[in-house]
Design a protein around this motif. Structure first.
Motif, mmCIF file in Angstrom:
data_model
loop_
_atom_site.group_PDB
_atom_site.id
_atom_site.type_symbol
_atom_site.label_atom_id
_atom_site.label_comp_id
_atom_site.label_asym_id
_atom_site.label_seq_id
_atom_site.Cartn_x
_atom_site.Cartn_y
_atom_site.Cartn_z
ATOM 1 N N UNK A 83 0.845 -1.181 0.000
ATOM 2 C CA UNK A 83 0.000 0.000 0.000
ATOM 3 C C UNK A 83 0.889 1.243 0.000
ATOM 4 N N UNK A 84 0.274 2.417 -0.114
ATOM 5 C CA UNK A 84 1.049 3.649 -0.195
ATOM 6 C C UNK A 84 1.137 4.350 1.159
ATOM 7 N N UNK A 85 0.329 3.965 2.123
ATOM 8 C CA UNK A 85 0.317 4.651 3.411
ATOM 9 C C UNK A 85 0.528 3.674 4.566
ATOM 10 N N UNK A 86 1.060 4.203 5.666
ATOM 11 C CA UNK A 86 1.183 3.428 6.898
ATOM 12 C C UNK A 86 -0.118 3.550 7.685
ATOM 13 N N UNK A 87 -0.570 2.449 8.263
ATOM 14 C CA UNK A 87 -1.811 2.429 9.029
ATOM 15 C C UNK A 87 -1.510 2.542 10.517
ATOM 16 N N UNK A 88 -2.448 3.130 11.259
ATOM 17 C CA UNK A 88 -2.280 3.294 12.701
ATOM 18 C C UNK A 88 -2.656 2.003 13.412
ATOM 19 N N UNK A 89 -1.784 1.560 14.319
ATOM 20 C CA UNK A 89 -2.071 0.371 15.117
ATOM 21 C C UNK A 89 -3.094 0.715 16.209
ATOM 22 N N UNK A 90 -3.910 -0.246 16.538
ATOM 23 C CA UNK A 90 -4.811 -0.076 17.690
ATOM 24 C C UNK A 90 -4.133 -0.677 18.914
ATOM 25 N N UNK A 91 -4.186 -1.978 19.054
ATOM 26 C CA UNK A 91 -3.457 -2.672 20.115
ATOM 27 C C UNK A 91 -3.000 -4.029 19.601
ATOM 28 N N UNK A 92 -1.834 -4.497 19.976
ATOM 29 C CA UNK A 92 -0.811 -3.771 20.740
ATOM 30 C C UNK A 92 -0.085 -2.764 19.865
ATOM 31 N N UNK A 93 0.434 -1.703 20.448
ATOM 32 C CA UNK A 93 1.168 -0.683 19.707
ATOM 33 C C UNK A 93 2.614 -1.127 19.498
ATOM 34 N N UNK A 94 3.079 -1.036 18.267
ATOM 35 C CA UNK A 94 4.475 -1.368 17.980
ATOM 36 C C UNK A 94 5.370 -0.194 18.321
ATOM 37 N N UNK A 95 6.559 -0.494 18.802
ATOM 38 C CA UNK A 95 7.470 0.563 19.227
ATOM 39 C C UNK A 95 8.683 0.702 18.312
ATOM 40 N N UNK A 96 8.670 -0.027 17.204
ATOM 41 C CA UNK A 96 9.823 0.031 16.297
ATOM 42 C C UNK A 96 9.432 0.705 14.995
ATOM 43 N N UNK A 97 10.453 1.153 14.272
ATOM 44 C CA UNK A 97 10.252 1.719 12.950
ATOM 45 C C UNK A 97 10.156 0.581 11.920
ATOM 46 N N UNK A 98 9.348 0.813 10.887
ATOM 47 C CA UNK A 98 9.263 -0.132 9.777
ATOM 48 C C UNK A 98 8.454 -1.379 10.070
ATOM 49 N N UNK A 99 7.462 -1.264 10.950
ATOM 50 C CA UNK A 99 6.662 -2.451 11.299
ATOM 51 C C UNK A 99 5.802 -2.884 10.116
#
Length: 322
Positions: free
Chosen positions: A303-319
């Protein structure tokens, strides 16, 4: 970079409150973070531990301390080039290296008249993001005149057309996907009822074998795949232009199904690799780039966009998932 000077004051943040401590001979200079974008697998530009104004001045007894995104001192790390003048280069940049790089410059100011020494500490923050070039593809539209919409030859013609186009671009490890056609009837002024096939397909650079081709390219492969798909699109355009020429100059009898002159069009499409996305608000200076997804966001596909996590939240870049 905009900076502000807190004369004889250290500002300290303790979670829920801000505390000011006063000293008689100490100056803290703090700077707003600067965004820096580094293409994956390349070296970052040198990050300079002072602003332009300071670089034009004499700096007495400078000391530099660089801290990476993981909170560790970067001195002596194998993946950095740290010069004696406080310049930092991060080498072989990967998405996991993204984050805040902070430099603290401490130096002295000596009063000319009194020879009084005053310690000055300046903090500089760089938000460094890994990015990739967007993967390119092309959505192609073309039309063919046919005798009638119910003609059995229409579907056979469409299948043969796909085979021909795939053969034209197969050596580029490109192929066509999401192909379809529809037949429409129409009435033009002073003419009878006409019928046309509206053909569409996507020119894609990821045909079987593309991974092996990429392994021959140093670093990353977007530049190579984008060059190949550009050439594939140009070959397909030339194929249809030749059809128009042949139809005009070499056919005495017009075929039942034939190309509509000047009907070829190709629309550029971008996609990002998993873990990367575009955001022209957050990353205005790299709006066309596929920038690594921030912590708390992810991209599982192309896809062209990054989606927001609900839970659990990831703490790293490039998830690629939450």
């Amino acid at each position: 970079t905009r900076c502000w000077r807190l004369q004889n004051t250290i500002l300290m943040y303790f979670g829920d409150f801000i505390q000011y401590e006063h000293f008689t001979s100490f100056t803290l200079l703090s700077c707003i973070a600067v965004n820096v974008y580094v293409k994956v697998f390349t070296n970052s530009p040198f990050l300079v531990c002072m602003d332009l104004a300071r670089s034009q001045e004499e700096v007495i007894d400078p000391k530099y301390l660089w801290i990476g995104p993981d909170g560790r001192n970067l001195e002596g790390q194998m993946y950095v080039n740290l010069t004696e003048t406080g310049k930092l280069m991060v080498m072989g940049f990967k998405e996991s290296m993204s984050g805040a790089y902070t430099c603290t410059l401490s130096h002295k100011i000596i009063e000319t008249m009194t020879q009084e020494e005053r310690e000055v500490v300046e903090a500089y923050k760089f938000m460094v993001y890994a990015y990739r070039e967007a993967d390119h593809a092309y959505q192609v539209f073309v039309r063919y005149t046919t005798k009638e919409c119910e003609l059995p030859a229409n579907s056979r013609f469409f299948e043969e057309l796909k085979k021909i186009i795939n053969n034209i671009i197969s050596d580029l490890t490109c192929h066509i996907i999401e192909s379809s056609y529809k037949c429409h009837s129409f009435k033009r002024p002073k003419q009878g009822l006409g019928h046309e096939l509206f053909v569409s397909f996507q020119v894609n650079p990821f045909a079987p074998g593309w991974v092996e081709v990429c392994h021959q390219v140093p670093y990353d492969c977007e530049d190579a795949t984008n060059t190949r798909v550009q050439e594939a699109k140009d070959r397909i355009g030339e194929f249809f232009n030749k059809q128009a020429y042949v139809l005009k100059h070499e056919f005495q009898t017009v075929p039942t199904i034939h190309y509509v002159d000047n009907s070829f069009s190709a629309t550029h499409i971008d996609s990002c690799r998993p873990g990367f996305g575009k955001n022209d608000l957050t990353h205005k200076n790299c709006a066309s780039c596929c920038v690594v997804c921030d912590p708390g966001t992810y991209s599982p596909n192309n896809d062209v966009t990054c989606q927001i996590c609900t839970r659990p939240r990831v703490k790293k870049y490039g998830a690629r998932s939450c």
